[in-house]
Design a protein around this motif. Structure first.
Motif, PDB file in Angstrom:
ATOM      1  N   PHE A  48      -4.859   5.511   0.628  1.00 25.75           N
ATOM      2  CA  PHE A  48      -5.378   6.879   0.710  1.00 25.75           C
ATOM      3  C   PHE A  48      -4.693   7.672   1.829  1.00 25.75           C
ATOM      4  CE2 PHE A  48      -8.422   9.718   2.839  1.00 25.75           C
ATOM      5  CZ  PHE A  48      -8.576  10.662   1.839  1.00 25.75           C
ATOM      6  N   PHE A  49      -4.602   7.078   3.010  1.00 24.14           N
ATOM      7  CA  PHE A  49      -4.021   7.813   4.144  1.00 24.14           C
ATOM      8  C   PHE A  49      -2.522   8.052   3.952  1.00 24.14           C
ATOM      9  CE2 PHE A  49      -7.906   6.696   6.451  1.00 24.14           C
ATOM     10  CZ  PHE A  49      -8.132   7.896   7.100  1.00 24.14           C
ATOM     11  N   ILE A  50      -1.790   7.063   3.451  1.00 21.36           N
ATOM     12  CA  ILE A  50      -0.351   7.264   3.267  1.00 21.36           C
ATOM     13  C   ILE A  50      -0.101   8.260   2.128  1.00 21.36           C
ATOM     14  CG2 ILE A  50       1.824   6.122   2.707  1.00 21.36           C
ATOM     15  CD1 ILE A  50       0.796   3.631   4.026  1.00 21.36           C
ATOM     16  N   ARG A  51      -0.940   8.232   1.101  1.00 23.28           N
ATOM     17  CA  ARG A  51      -0.808   9.228   0.025  1.00 23.28           C
ATOM     18  C   ARG A  51      -0.997  10.636   0.581  1.00 23.28           C
ATOM     19  NH1 ARG A  51      -4.590  12.091  -2.745  1.00 23.28           N
ATOM     20  NH2 ARG A  51      -3.985  12.892  -4.809  1.00 23.28           N
ATOM     21  N   GLN A  52      -1.991  10.827   1.423  1.00 28.67           N
ATOM     22  CA  GLN A  52      -2.195  12.141   2.033  1.00 28.67           C
ATOM     23  C   GLN A  52      -0.970  12.553   2.844  1.00 28.67           C
ATOM     24  OE1 GLN A  52      -4.845  12.706  -0.019  1.00 28.67           O
ATOM     25  NE2 GLN A  52      -5.438  14.092   1.629  1.00 28.67           N
ATOM     26  N   TYR A  53      -0.376  11.606   3.520  1.00 30.83           N
ATOM     27  CA  TYR A  53       0.825  11.875   4.325  1.00 30.83           C
ATOM     28  C   TYR A  53       1.995  12.267   3.418  1.00 30.83           C
ATOM     29  CZ  TYR A  53       4.240  11.152   8.073  1.00 30.83           C
ATOM     30  OH  TYR A  53       5.229  11.320   9.009  1.00 30.83           O
TER      31      TYR A  53
ATOM     32  N   LEU B 178     -10.628   4.945  -5.322  1.00 27.70           N
ATOM     33  CA  LEU B 178     -11.217   5.543  -4.118  1.00 27.70           C
ATOM     34  C   LEU B 178     -12.735   5.344  -4.100  1.00 27.70           C
ATOM     35  CD1 LEU B 178     -10.076   7.090  -1.692  1.00 27.70           C
ATOM     36  CD2 LEU B 178     -10.708   9.210  -2.841  1.00 27.70           C
ATOM     37  N   ALA B 179     -13.342   5.422  -5.271  1.00 30.47           N
ATOM     38  CA  ALA B 179     -14.798   5.229  -5.354  1.00 30.47           C
ATOM     39  C   ALA B 179     -15.186   3.808  -4.957  1.00 30.47           C
ATOM     40  CB  ALA B 179     -15.281   5.533  -6.763  1.00 30.47           C
ATOM     41  N   ALA B 180     -14.257   2.862  -5.168  1.00 28.41           N
ATOM     42  CA  ALA B 180     -14.551   1.472  -4.790  1.00 28.41           C
ATOM     43  C   ALA B 180     -14.754   1.330  -3.292  1.00 28.41           C
ATOM     44  CB  ALA B 180     -13.418   0.559  -5.251  1.00 28.41           C
ATOM     45  N   LEU B 181     -14.189   2.287  -2.507  1.00 29.33           N
ATOM     46  CA  LEU B 181     -14.379   2.235  -1.058  1.00 29.33           C
ATOM     47  C   LEU B 181     -15.829   2.488  -0.665  1.00 29.33           C
ATOM     48  CD1 LEU B 181     -11.272   4.179   0.310  1.00 29.33           C
ATOM     49  CD2 LEU B 181     -11.690   1.729   0.409  1.00 29.33           C
ATOM     50  N   MET B 182     -16.580   3.111  -1.558  1.00 30.72           N
ATOM     51  CA  MET B 182     -17.972   3.421  -1.249  1.00 30.72           C
ATOM     52  C   MET B 182     -18.850   2.183  -1.300  1.00 30.72           C
ATOM     53  SD  MET B 182     -17.674   6.604  -0.726  1.00 30.72           S
ATOM     54  CE  MET B 182     -15.944   6.470  -0.325  1.00 30.72           C
ATOM     55  N   ILE B 183     -18.357   1.095  -1.901  1.00 31.46           N
ATOM     56  CA  ILE B 183     -19.153  -0.138  -2.002  1.00 31.46           C
ATOM     57  C   ILE B 183     -19.019  -0.909  -0.690  1.00 31.46           C
ATOM     58  CG2 ILE B 183     -19.517  -2.273  -3.282  1.00 31.46           C
ATOM     59  CD1 ILE B 183     -18.127  -0.962  -5.656  1.00 31.46           C
ATOM     60  N   PRO B 184     -20.097  -1.110   0.029  1.00 33.23           N
ATOM     61  CA  PRO B 184     -19.995  -1.814   1.316  1.00 33.23           C
ATOM     62  C   PRO B 184     -19.668  -3.297   1.114  1.00 33.23           C
ATOM     63  CG  PRO B 184     -22.286  -1.404   0.768  1.00 33.23           C
ATOM     64  CD  PRO B 184     -21.474  -0.693  -0.282  1.00 33.23           C
ATOM     65  N   PHE B 185     -18.995  -3.863   2.103  1.00 29.98           N
ATOM     66  CA  PHE B 185     -18.589  -5.266   2.010  1.00 29.98           C
ATOM     67  C   PHE B 185     -19.769  -6.218   1.809  1.00 29.98           C
ATOM     68  CE2 PHE B 185     -17.608  -9.280   4.293  1.00 29.98           C
ATOM     69  CZ  PHE B 185     -16.710  -9.800   3.370  1.00 29.98           C
ATOM     70  N   PRO B 186     -20.918  -6.024   2.502  1.00 31.53           N
ATOM     71  CA  PRO B 186     -22.037  -6.950   2.278  1.00 31.53           C
ATOM     72  C   PRO B 186     -22.514  -6.999   0.832  1.00 31.53           C
ATOM     73  CG  PRO B 186     -22.397  -5.706   4.282  1.00 31.53           C
ATOM     74  CD  PRO B 186     -21.201  -5.095   3.606  1.00 31.53           C
ATOM     75  N   ALA B 187     -22.258  -5.906   0.054  1.00 33.78           N
ATOM     76  CA  ALA B 187     -22.713  -5.890  -1.337  1.00 33.78           C
ATOM     77  C   ALA B 187     -21.855  -6.768  -2.243  1.00 33.78           C
ATOM     78  CB  ALA B 187     -22.716  -4.447  -1.854  1.00 33.78           C
TER      79      ALA B 187
ATOM     80  N   VAL C 231      -7.226   9.935 -12.357  1.00 33.30           N
ATOM     81  CA  VAL C 231      -8.470   9.227 -12.680  1.00 33.30           C
ATOM     82  C   VAL C 231      -8.459   7.829 -12.048  1.00 33.30           C
ATOM     83  CG1 VAL C 231      -9.861   8.260 -14.557  1.00 33.30           C
ATOM     84  CG2 VAL C 231      -8.787  10.514 -14.821  1.00 33.30           C
ATOM     85  N   MET C 232      -7.318   7.161 -12.172  1.00 35.79           N
ATOM     86  CA  MET C 232      -7.196   5.821 -11.591  1.00 35.79           C
ATOM     87  C   MET C 232      -7.378   5.868 -10.072  1.00 35.79           C
ATOM     88  SD  MET C 232      -3.981   3.167 -11.814  1.00 35.79           S
ATOM     89  CE  MET C 232      -3.890   3.349 -13.592  1.00 35.79           C
ATOM     90  N   PHE C 233      -6.779   6.903  -9.459  1.00 33.33           N
ATOM     91  CA  PHE C 233      -6.903   7.023  -7.998  1.00 33.33           C
ATOM     92  C   PHE C 233      -8.358   7.255  -7.593  1.00 33.33           C
ATOM     93  CE2 PHE C 233      -6.875   9.597  -4.093  1.00 33.33           C
ATOM     94  CZ  PHE C 233      -6.222   8.709  -3.247  1.00 33.33           C
ATOM     95  N   MET C 234      -9.062   8.101  -8.333  1.00 25.30           N
ATOM     96  CA  MET C 234     -10.455   8.378  -7.996  1.00 25.30           C
ATOM     97  C   MET C 234     -11.339   7.146  -8.186  1.00 25.30           C
ATOM     98  SD  MET C 234     -10.419  11.336  -6.785  1.00 25.30           S
ATOM     99  CE  MET C 234     -12.186  11.453  -6.555  1.00 25.30           C
ATOM    100  N   VAL C 235     -11.035   6.367  -9.238  1.00 25.46           N
ATOM    101  CA  VAL C 235     -11.818   5.137  -9.469  1.00 25.46           C
ATOM    102  C   VAL C 235     -11.613   4.154  -8.303  1.00 25.46           C
ATOM    103  CG1 VAL C 235     -12.029   3.091 -10.925  1.00 25.46           C
ATOM    104  CG2 VAL C 235     -11.858   5.359 -11.970  1.00 25.46           C
TER     105      VAL C 235
ATOM    106  N   SER D 268       0.830  -1.211   0.000  1.00 25.20           N
ATOM    107  CA  SER D 268       0.000   0.000   0.000  1.00 25.20           C
ATOM    108  C   SER D 268       0.860   1.255   0.000  1.00 25.20           C
ATOM    109  CB  SER D 268      -0.923   0.000   1.226  1.00 25.20           C
ATOM    110  OG  SER D 268      -1.762  -1.117   1.218  1.00 25.20           O
ATOM    111  N   ALA D 269       1.981   1.229   0.736  1.00 24.34           N
ATOM    112  CA  ALA D 269       2.884   2.383   0.757  1.00 24.34           C
ATOM    113  C   ALA D 269       3.496   2.614  -0.626  1.00 24.34           C
ATOM    114  CB  ALA D 269       3.976   2.166   1.798  1.00 24.34           C
ATOM    115  N   MET D 270       3.829   1.530  -1.326  1.00 21.98           N
ATOM    116  CA  MET D 270       4.362   1.668  -2.685  1.00 21.98           C
ATOM    117  C   MET D 270       3.327   2.326  -3.606  1.00 21.98           C
ATOM    118  SD  MET D 270       6.310  -1.933  -3.392  1.00 21.98           S
ATOM    119  CE  MET D 270       7.867  -2.345  -2.610  1.00 21.98           C
ATOM    120  N   ALA D 271       2.089   1.854  -3.518  1.00 20.20           N
ATOM    121  CA  ALA D 271       1.030   2.428  -4.359  1.00 20.20           C
ATOM    122  C   ALA D 271       0.779   3.887  -3.993  1.00 20.20           C
ATOM    123  CB  ALA D 271      -0.249   1.608  -4.192  1.00 20.20           C
ATOM    124  N   ALA D 272       0.819   4.186  -2.681  1.00 14.68           N
ATOM    125  CA  ALA D 272       0.612   5.573  -2.244  1.00 14.68           C
ATOM    126  C   ALA D 272       1.712   6.476  -2.771  1.00 14.68           C
ATOM    127  CB  ALA D 272       0.574   5.612  -0.713  1.00 14.68           C
ATOM    128  N   PHE D 273       2.943   5.977  -2.778  1.00 19.46           N
ATOM    129  CA  PHE D 273       4.065   6.754  -3.324  1.00 19.46           C
ATOM    130  C   PHE D 273       3.844   7.050  -4.810  1.00 19.46           C
ATOM    131  CE2 PHE D 273       8.320   6.199  -5.468  1.00 19.46           C
ATOM    132  CZ  PHE D 273       8.733   7.508  -5.286  1.00 19.46           C
TER     133      PHE D 273
END
Length: 298
Positions: A177-182, A134-143, A128-132, A111-116
């Motif tokens: 996401f969090f490491i990228r922000q960092y 990130l949007a996947a996080l909106m899908i709940p696990f039960p779905a 665009v790839m990052f937003m796509v 994850s740190a490599m991807a964030a870098f």
């Protein structure tokens, strides 16, 4: 004139005392709300700990302390998690450690490599790839859990530990996401200087980025560890062979059995919770600082 000054001074004193009184009242209300909120958060843990030392007869009458003490509940849960509920307490604990350690370490590094890459390497379609993703996080696990279960069954992973291990090798989008922000707060000049000196991106990541981002990586890794340790729904679906049950599933199976006793279940819950409390107590400052720093970047 003198009288007017006296009146103004008196008015100012009244205003100051009024402001102080309002501030005291608002502080008192805030403290009361915080104390009530803290009580609601802490009491279930206090009750769980107290109930784990109670006898079967008085466990549901427990309020703060056991009415009648019983210290054998912990030994009972250790011997009760065998067949048909699980592979035994120690094997369940070992399975939980297996799912929560090495896969989480590899997940954090990937994850740190991807964030870098998302934070510091410019390539076409990066945002665009990052937003796509990130949007996947909106899908709940039960779905998506049934689709994942079907996929893992086709890969023949459900009869072993692989469904709880292999997917973590590909990283976690929340950690990315969090490491990228960092990393966004890290000066680009550091990386550009290394690139001018001939270092490739992998060497830059290992020698510059990873040491500087280590607090964020460790903090996110610890959060991932705690989430994996406490996970119940994932292993319930993805681990179908009893020998590979983690503690959460073994405890749930015992709790659903006809011989389950509340005080013994509470003792098992305390045993499952202790490692998490110790780790959070040791690293809480690092976790909180990492989340705060990631939140104020960009």
């Amino acid at each position: 004139m003198v009288e007017q000054n006296i009146i103004d001074s008196y008015d100012k004193k009244i205003k100051k005392s009024s402001i102080k009184a309002k501030r005291k009242i608002s502080n008192a209300i805030a403290y009361i709300v915080l104390i009530l909120g803290s009580f609601l958060m802490i009491y279930p843990f206090v009750w769980m700990l107290s109930a784990s030392f109670s006898t079967k007869q008085y466990v549901l009458q427990t309020v703060f302390l056991p009415i009648e003490w019983d210290f054998t509940n912990y030994s009972k849960i250790i011997s009760a998690l065998g067949s048909p509920y699980g592979p035994g307490y120690w094997r369940s604990l070992l399975n939980t450690v297996l799912y929560s350690t090495l896969p989480v370490v590899i997940c954090s590094i990937v994850s740190a490599m991807a964030a870098f890459a998302f934070a510091k390497i410019k390539f076409k379609g990066r945002d665009v790839m990052f937003m796509v993703l990130l949007a996947a996080l909106m899908i709940p696990f039960p779905a998506i859990m049934m689709q994942q279960t079907y996929l893992y069954s086709k890969l023949d992973w459900l009869t072993g530990p692989w469904a709880m291990i292999v997917p973590k090798f590909f990283g976690n989008m929340m950690i990315i996401f969090f490491i990228r922000q960092y990393l966004l707060g890290m000066p680009d000049s550091l990386i550009e200087s290394a690139r001018i000196d001939g270092a490739n991106y992998f060497k830059v990541f290992i020698s510059i980025v990873m040491p500087l981002a280590m607090p964020a990586v460790i903090a996110q890794g610890l959060l991932n560890f705690m989430g994996t340790w406490n996970d119940y729904l994932g292993p319930l679906l993805f681990v179908q062979l009893r020998d590979w049950y983690p503690l959460t599933v073994s405890l749930a199976k015992y709790n659903a059995g006809i011989h389950a006793q509340h005080q013994i279940v509470m003792a098992g819950s305390v045993l499952a919770l202790v490692p998490i409390l110790i780790i959070f107590g040791l690293f809480q400052k690092m976790i909180i600082e990492s989340v705060m720093l990631a939140g104020v970047k960009e």
